[in-house]
Design a protein around this motif. Sequence first.
Motif, PDB file in Angstrom:
ATOM      1  N   PRO A   1       7.152 -36.387 -11.872  1.00  0.00           N
ATOM      2  CA  PRO A   1       8.418 -35.643 -11.974  1.00  0.00           C
ATOM      3  C   PRO A   1       8.409 -34.693 -13.166  1.00  0.00           C
ATOM      4  O   PRO A   1       7.582 -34.809 -14.085  1.00  0.00           O
ATOM      5  CB  PRO A   1       9.471 -36.740 -12.149  1.00  0.00           C
ATOM      6  N   LEU A   2       9.313 -33.727 -13.138  1.00  0.00           N
ATOM      7  CA  LEU A   2       9.479 -32.822 -14.268  1.00  0.00           C
ATOM      8  C   LEU A   2       9.919 -33.591 -15.506  1.00  0.00           C
ATOM      9  O   LEU A   2      10.673 -34.579 -15.414  1.00  0.00           O
ATOM     10  CB  LEU A   2      10.519 -31.754 -13.930  1.00  0.00           C
ATOM     11  N   LYS A   3       9.451 -33.162 -16.635  1.00  0.00           N
ATOM     12  CA  LYS A   3       9.874 -33.786 -17.876  1.00  0.00           C
ATOM     13  C   LYS A   3      11.317 -33.395 -18.175  1.00  0.00           C
ATOM     14  O   LYS A   3      11.695 -32.229 -18.073  1.00  0.00           O
ATOM     15  CB  LYS A   3       8.958 -33.360 -19.018  1.00  0.00           C
ATOM     16  N   LEU A   4      12.114 -34.391 -18.532  1.00  0.00           N
ATOM     17  CA  LEU A   4      13.514 -34.144 -18.840  1.00  0.00           C
ATOM     18  C   LEU A   4      13.649 -33.562 -20.238  1.00  0.00           C
ATOM     19  O   LEU A   4      12.790 -33.777 -21.125  1.00  0.00           O
ATOM     20  CB  LEU A   4      14.306 -35.443 -18.718  1.00  0.00           C
ATOM     21  N   ALA A   5      14.723 -32.820 -20.461  1.00  0.00           N
ATOM     22  CA  ALA A   5      14.906 -32.099 -21.727  1.00  0.00           C
ATOM     23  C   ALA A   5      14.943 -33.041 -22.919  1.00  0.00           C
ATOM     24  O   ALA A   5      14.391 -32.743 -23.985  1.00  0.00           O
ATOM     25  CB  ALA A   5      16.191 -31.274 -21.657  1.00  0.00           C
ATOM     26  N   PHE A   6      15.558 -34.191 -22.739  1.00  0.00           N
ATOM     27  CA  PHE A   6      15.682 -35.132 -23.856  1.00  0.00           C
ATOM     28  C   PHE A   6      14.840 -36.394 -23.623  1.00  0.00           C
ATOM     29  O   PHE A   6      15.108 -37.459 -24.184  1.00  0.00           O
ATOM     30  CB  PHE A   6      17.145 -35.521 -24.051  1.00  0.00           C
ATOM     31  N   GLY A   7      13.831 -36.277 -22.780  1.00  0.00           N
ATOM     32  CA  GLY A   7      12.965 -37.404 -22.509  1.00  0.00           C
ATOM     33  C   GLY A   7      13.597 -38.373 -21.507  1.00  0.00           C
ATOM     34  O   GLY A   7      14.630 -38.090 -20.908  1.00  0.00           O
ATOM     35  N   GLY A   8      12.966 -39.511 -21.313  1.00  0.00           N
ATOM     36  CA  GLY A   8      13.496 -40.520 -20.410  1.00  0.00           C
ATOM     37  C   GLY A   8      12.921 -40.464 -19.020  1.00  0.00           C
ATOM     38  O   GLY A   8      13.371 -41.210 -18.140  1.00  0.00           O
ATOM     39  N   GLN A   9      11.928 -39.566 -18.787  1.00  0.00           N
ATOM     40  CA  GLN A   9      11.289 -39.533 -17.472  1.00  0.00           C
ATOM     41  C   GLN A   9      10.374 -40.754 -17.314  1.00  0.00           C
ATOM     42  O   GLN A   9       9.946 -41.342 -18.300  1.00  0.00           O
ATOM     43  CB  GLN A   9      10.481 -38.242 -17.275  1.00  0.00           C
ATOM     44  N   PRO A  10      10.088 -41.164 -16.088  1.00  0.00           N
ATOM     45  CA  PRO A  10       9.292 -42.382 -15.883  1.00  0.00           C
ATOM     46  C   PRO A  10       7.829 -42.185 -16.270  1.00  0.00           C
ATOM     47  O   PRO A  10       7.296 -41.063 -16.236  1.00  0.00           O
ATOM     48  CB  PRO A  10       9.428 -42.627 -14.373  1.00  0.00           C
ATOM     49  N   GLU A  11       7.181 -43.278 -16.613  1.00  0.00           N
ATOM     50  CA  GLU A  11       5.752 -43.266 -16.869  1.00  0.00           C
ATOM     51  C   GLU A  11       4.992 -43.134 -15.542  1.00  0.00           C
ATOM     52  O   GLU A  11       5.489 -43.567 -14.490  1.00  0.00           O
ATOM     53  CB  GLU A  11       5.334 -44.550 -17.577  1.00  0.00           C
ATOM     54  N   PRO A  12       3.796 -42.540 -15.575  1.00  0.00           N
ATOM     55  CA  PRO A  12       3.032 -42.378 -14.320  1.00  0.00           C
ATOM     56  C   PRO A  12       2.810 -43.679 -13.564  1.00  0.00           C
ATOM     57  O   PRO A  12       2.909 -43.705 -12.328  1.00  0.00           O
ATOM     58  CB  PRO A  12       1.709 -41.757 -14.798  1.00  0.00           C
ATOM     59  N   ARG A  13       2.517 -44.756 -14.264  1.00  0.00           N
ATOM     60  CA  ARG A  13       2.272 -46.031 -13.594  1.00  0.00           C
ATOM     61  C   ARG A  13       3.552 -46.533 -12.918  1.00  0.00           C
ATOM     62  O   ARG A  13       3.511 -47.030 -11.780  1.00  0.00           O
ATOM     63  CB  ARG A  13       1.766 -47.067 -14.595  1.00  0.00           C
ATOM     64  N   ASP A  14       4.684 -46.416 -13.600  1.00  0.00           N
ATOM     65  CA  ASP A  14       5.943 -46.871 -13.013  1.00  0.00           C
ATOM     66  C   ASP A  14       6.317 -46.030 -11.800  1.00  0.00           C
ATOM     67  O   ASP A  14       6.800 -46.560 -10.782  1.00  0.00           O
ATOM     68  CB  ASP A  14       7.057 -46.808 -14.055  1.00  0.00           C
ATOM     69  N   PHE A  15       6.117 -44.719 -11.921  1.00  0.00           N
ATOM     70  CA  PHE A  15       6.426 -43.840 -10.795  1.00  0.00           C
ATOM     71  C   PHE A  15       5.529 -44.158  -9.597  1.00  0.00           C
ATOM     72  O   PHE A  15       5.986 -44.209  -8.456  1.00  0.00           O
ATOM     73  CB  PHE A  15       6.237 -42.382 -11.231  1.00  0.00           C
ATOM     74  N   GLY A  16       4.241 -44.404  -9.858  1.00  0.00           N
ATOM     75  CA  GLY A  16       3.311 -44.743  -8.781  1.00  0.00           C
ATOM     76  C   GLY A  16       3.665 -46.053  -8.116  1.00  0.00           C
ATOM     77  O   GLY A  16       3.616 -46.168  -6.881  1.00  0.00           O
TER      78      GLY A  16
END
Length: 573
Positions: A127-142
């Motif tokens: 996913p796109l990186k959020l402006a203030f962080g909080g995007q999921p880690e690649p392993r969690d997203f997978g």
Amino acid sequence: MKPVRLPAAATIALPRWGIFALCLLYILPGLIGRDPWKGDDATSFGVMWTMAHGTMADWLWPHIAGLPLPEKGPLAYWIGALSIKLFGSLMGEPMAARLMTGIFFLIGAVSVWYATYLLGRRPEAQPLKLAFGGQPEPRDFGRTLADGALLIYIASLGLLLHSHETGVENLQMALIAFTFYLCVRLLDEPNIRYSLQLGLVLGLLILNRGWVVPAALVLSLSGLCAVRAQFVKIRYVIGALPLALLFPIGWMLVLRQHHPFDSSPFPAWMEWNYRQVRLPSLDSVSYFFKYAIWFAWPAWPFAVWAVFAWRRQEKALHISLPAAFLLCFTLLAFANHSSEESLLLPLLPAISILAAFGLPTMKRSAINAVDWFAVMVMTGTAGLIWLAYIALQTGWPDKLSMKLHLLAPGFESSFQPLVFLIACAATIAWFMLVYWRISRRPSVLWRAVVLSAGGVILCWLLLLSIGLPWINQRISYATLSEELQRHITTPEACVEAYVGPSQRASFAYFGQLRFAGFSDHNCQYLLLQHSRRYSFTPEIPGHYEGKEWESIWIGHRAADKDELFTLYRRKHP
């Protein structure tokens, strides 16, 4: 620009025990306590049973008690026959053969999960990186995407019946799903090890259901590498062919060495493969679109949306690889003029994986529509199953009870407390799942398909628990086989039969009839299958002298008044 924008809270994965429990709840009903079903289920069991009780010639030449079936490869039959020999005395021979069916499903399900997990961890899928962080880690997203793909795979309506039948198609599905997983590994990290593993699986595919699918997969993978301008990886794909070809060559050499029954199934097997590929016809194309809509539900709406949402990143591996598999199997279905559901089965692993990548971009309104459809349809279906069970147990409603007994004459209902409690627990769990989904409105990705998967599991569990005795009574040949056996006064006498393969398998197993084999002639009995719709008296084949035979029995399954069987005895043996 990437179409996915997600917070980490949306990527909470299902617990491993929950995934394993879902798979067991899906596959176990239908494997336990039932007779071989009419059709491919009984046919495949008949081949396995014949091998398990036969000699080396029976293992090399697939047949049902003397009826040759050379079209499909022997691999699935070998595995089922070995399971019968190992576990048949412990759990019954039909159950022992179906044990491999459950293992094949688990292999396919695990392959779908891990393939999606690997694709979901790739940088271009994040996913796109959020402006203030909080995007999921690649392993969690997978992991979350993998959970969604597995739920979609389980919820696919076309998989439900075929994943529980004894047959070649179950192993075919498992091998195709595992091939997809190996392709992800190979295209992500090309090396000799993955190339050899791919060759091994392609060889097993050839032995299981012919060389058409493996050849098409090699061409599709090579084309995908060319489109992605990764020409170096093509040699690893092509390099898998020598090992794959060793399997059919080895089988052919063994056949030439032993020459079972003074013949060989190899020429007929090759001819069957040639017939799988022709120019597309209007009938084959219309059949595909007519049945694929329900067969691949609920995967195809999410898959279509994934292609649209990721249209600017169409060369990304998580989109291009499942799309290549789908295109490959769609063209094969167009080129095959046989109207068989087995042609649609190879689509399910790839379309489930592609659909998982549509989950993060799906609009909330579309997700809610799929959810409400699942709730209404699955709850209604479960309610009808419960109503039918009540009618069989109590006789109310009167008309429904009468109709069900007419559909399965001779059925005597009995109350089984343990089965009843399991069905009640499953129904309560379904309503708890619906309440959790509606009341909490979770933001996790797999929420869009959890009700579809849970509803399919509920209906199947109910049907194959409280409804299993009625189904066995309706479609089993056990009672008819015993009735037929009583009219053969000489137990060791052979029977020449002109019946379907599933009927032959059922009569051989349940009735212990000894059918004419490859070299048996001048049998004392002749069994013919015919239809009341056309004639009550069958037409004896032309190479028999009709005056030499006398009819001694005419019978049919209680639930099928049209299908008739007539047994003749030779007047002067």
